[in-house]
Design an enzyme around this catalytic site. Structure first.
Site, mmCIF file in Angstrom:
data_model
loop_
_atom_site.group_PDB
_atom_site.id
_atom_site.type_symbol
_atom_site.label_atom_id
_atom_site.label_comp_id
_atom_site.label_asym_id
_atom_site.label_seq_id
_atom_site.Cartn_x
_atom_site.Cartn_y
_atom_site.Cartn_z
ATOM 1 N N SER A 146 31.621 78.261 42.920
ATOM 2 C CA SER A 146 31.630 79.890 42.426
ATOM 3 C C SER A 146 30.302 80.423 41.702
ATOM 4 C CB SER A 146 32.701 80.293 42.160
ATOM 5 O OG SER A 146 32.704 81.369 41.527
ATOM 6 N N TYR A 159 39.623 79.007 36.440
ATOM 7 C CA TYR A 159 39.063 79.686 37.461
ATOM 8 C C TYR A 159 37.515 78.570 37.132
ATOM 9 C CZ TYR A 159 36.709 81.261 42.300
ATOM 10 O OH TYR A 159 36.843 81.108 43.098
ATOM 11 N N LYS A 163 36.129 75.802 37.910
ATOM 12 C CA LYS A 163 34.644 75.194 38.722
ATOM 13 C C LYS A 163 33.108 75.144 38.309
ATOM 14 C CE LYS A 163 36.214 77.828 42.268
ATOM 15 N NZ LYS A 163 35.818 76.869 43.745
HETATM 16 N N1 NAI Z 1 36.533 85.132 48.393
HETATM 17 C C1 NAI Z 1 35.371 85.293 47.357
HETATM 18 O O1 NAI Z 1 34.978 85.727 46.312
HETATM 19 C C2 NAI Z 1 35.275 83.252 46.451
HETATM 20 C C3 NAI Z 1 35.776 82.437 47.346
HETATM 21 N N2 NAI Z 1 35.194 80.985 46.320
HETATM 22 C C4 NAI Z 1 35.976 80.241 46.500
HETATM 23 O O2 NAI Z 1 35.501 79.774 48.167
HETATM 24 C C5 NAI Z 1 37.490 79.058 48.740
HETATM 25 C C6 NAI Z 1 37.895 79.622 49.603
HETATM 26 O O3 NAI Z 1 37.871 80.823 49.121
HETATM 27 P P1 NAI Z 1 38.557 82.214 49.941
HETATM 28 O O4 NAI Z 1 37.843 81.526 51.775
HETATM 29 O O5 NAI Z 1 38.052 83.392 49.472
HETATM 30 O O6 NAI Z 1 40.497 81.767 49.511
HETATM 31 P P2 NAI Z 1 41.183 82.610 51.267
HETATM 32 O O7 NAI Z 1 42.324 82.316 49.752
HETATM 33 O O8 NAI Z 1 40.826 82.696 52.343
HETATM 34 O O9 NAI Z 1 41.270 80.396 51.668
HETATM 35 C C7 NAI Z 1 41.794 79.478 50.928
HETATM 36 C C8 NAI Z 1 41.904 78.416 51.444
HETATM 37 O O10 NAI Z 1 42.801 77.060 50.882
HETATM 38 C C9 NAI Z 1 43.956 76.871 51.526
HETATM 39 N N3 NAI Z 1 44.426 75.556 50.505
HETATM 40 C C10 NAI Z 1 44.992 77.007 49.521
HETATM 41 N N4 NAI Z 1 46.088 75.769 48.320
HETATM 42 C C11 NAI Z 1 45.749 74.266 49.174
HETATM 43 C C12 NAI Z 1 46.177 73.640 49.160
HETATM 44 N N5 NAI Z 1 47.013 72.726 47.420
HETATM 45 N N6 NAI Z 1 45.790 72.474 49.847
HETATM 46 C C13 NAI Z 1 45.728 72.711 50.770
HETATM 47 N N7 NAI Z 1 44.712 74.060 51.447
HETATM 48 C C14 NAI Z 1 44.803 74.931 50.555
HETATM 49 C C15 NAI Z 1 44.638 77.691 52.470
HETATM 50 O O11 NAI Z 1 45.772 77.335 53.148
HETATM 51 C C16 NAI Z 1 43.357 78.539 52.068
HETATM 52 O O12 NAI Z 1 42.919 78.344 54.224
HETATM 53 C C17 NAI Z 1 37.799 78.907 46.849
HETATM 54 O O13 NAI Z 1 37.518 77.739 46.521
HETATM 55 C C18 NAI Z 1 37.258 79.563 46.476
HETATM 56 O O14 NAI Z 1 36.746 78.996 44.750
HETATM 57 C C19 NAI Z 1 34.324 81.157 45.323
HETATM 58 C C20 NAI Z 1 33.509 82.352 45.696
HETATM 59 C C21 NAI Z 1 33.584 83.522 46.238
HETATM 60 O O1 LIG Z 2 39.425 86.281 43.784
HETATM 61 C C1 LIG Z 2 38.792 87.122 42.812
HETATM 62 O O2 LIG Z 2 39.081 87.974 42.154
HETATM 63 C C2 LIG Z 2 38.037 85.835 42.438
HETATM 64 O O3 LIG Z 2 37.382 85.488 41.568
HETATM 65 C C3 LIG Z 2 37.044 85.713 43.182
HETATM 66 C C4 LIG Z 2 36.117 84.001 43.575
HETATM 67 O O4 LIG Z 2 37.222 83.239 43.733
HETATM 68 C C5 LIG Z 2 34.537 84.155 42.870
HETATM 69 O O5 LIG Z 2 34.748 83.072 42.509
HETATM 70 C C6 LIG Z 2 34.201 85.497 42.107
HETATM 71 O O6 LIG Z 2 33.138 84.848 41.861
#
Ligand code: NAI
Ligand SMILES: O=C(O)C(=O)C[C@H](O)C(=O)CO
Length: 254
Positions: A146, A159, A163
């Protein structure tokens, strides 16, 4: 005649990729990108229903994919999977956020977030690299970190800790595994529209903060991440390891 350089291939034909968190958000986008590039994609997440829907849609589109139900915090299950299957590419998008003031964080919050975002990411990396090194083949491991691995954010101490930890981990592992051609990198998105961020976007104060910080004037979409992941998975990034690709719309520029 001059010999012109050739553009490296982005094709993943003949390769097998594991994508964690593939049932939703960024992970689902990564699964699509890798499958469209020709990889067989093993889509992993906890819940089977959304996972099966994702795999069915990939297959309908003519791609090669399978579903795998996995709680990534369960290191025994993770270890068994990584010992049984060989992956050329591993994309780790499973992640958890529990935002709130640092003074209110409980040890249980800390363990849940760090357990998935850092501990499970650490051992996923070592299990994957071990198999790649044993197979004597190059490999690429990509963590969805992130922008919060580079800066701080309000209500995000745990968080951010996980990261930032991921960023350090990747640099150290890259040094150890480079000689074996096992590459490891992170992709660092800004706020992307996914189920994880819905509550943040619904909070007017936080929504204003985000709009002000992103210089390009919009929040991210999953599509903004897919090209970077494909690049890092493919031979086009053959000399890239131990680094971090910020896709932050300029958030960290000032
Ligand atoms: N959406 C955002 O703005 C941002 C997200 N991220 C990172 O991107 C990654 C994905 O996030 P998103 O797609 O937004 O979230 P999301 O909530 O849509 O997807 C998360 C996924 O992780 C899986 N998951 C959660 N706990 C689990 C576990 N114990 N075992 C296996 N799978 C598990 C869920 O089933 C889901 O498929 C995360 O690491 C998040 O920190 C980073 C920066 C920004
Ligand atoms: O869920 C939030 O709010 C976040 O902080 C989202 C992200 O996972 C993130 O890393 C944004 O920078």
């Amino acid at each position: 005649m001059t010999d012109l350089p050739r553009t490296p291939s982005f094709s993943l034909t003949g390769q097998t990729a594991l994508v964690t968190g593939a049932s939703s958000g960024i992970g689902q986008g990564c699964a699509v990108a890798l499958a469209e590039a020709g990889a067989h994609v093993v889509c992993a997440a906890r819940g089977v229903d959304k996972l099966n829907d994702t795999v069915a849609a990939l297959k309908d589109a003519g791609h090669s994919a399978e579903a795998l139900s996995l709680d990534q915090s369960d290191l025994e299950a993770l270890g068994t999977l990584m010992a049984e299957r060989a992956f050329d590419v591993v994309v780790n998008s499973a992640g958890l956020a529990r935002h709130g003031p640092a003074l209110e964080t409980t040890p249980e919050d800390f363990d849940a977030v760090a357990g998935l975002n850092l501990r499970a990411a650490y051992f996923l990396s070592t299990y994957a690299a071990k198999a790649m090194i044993a197979a004597g083949k190059p490999g690429s491991i990509i963590h969805i970190s992130s922008q919060m691995g580079h800066v701080g954010g309000i209500d995000r101490a745990v968080y951010c800790a996980t990261k930032h930890g991921l960023e350090g981990m990747v640099k150290a592992m890259a040094i150890e595994w480079g000689p074996a051609q096992v590459r490891i990198n992170t992709v660092c998105p800004t706020f992307i529209r996914t189920p994880l961020t819905q509550s943040t976007f619904d909070n007017p104060e936080r929504a204003a903060w985000i709009t002000e910080k992103i210089k390009l004037g919009r929040v991210g979409e999953v599509e903004d991440i897919m090209g970077a992941v494909l690049y890092l998975a493919s031979k086009a990034s053959a000399l890239v390891t131990g680094t971090s690709m910020l896709i932050d719309g300029g958030w960290t520029a000032d």
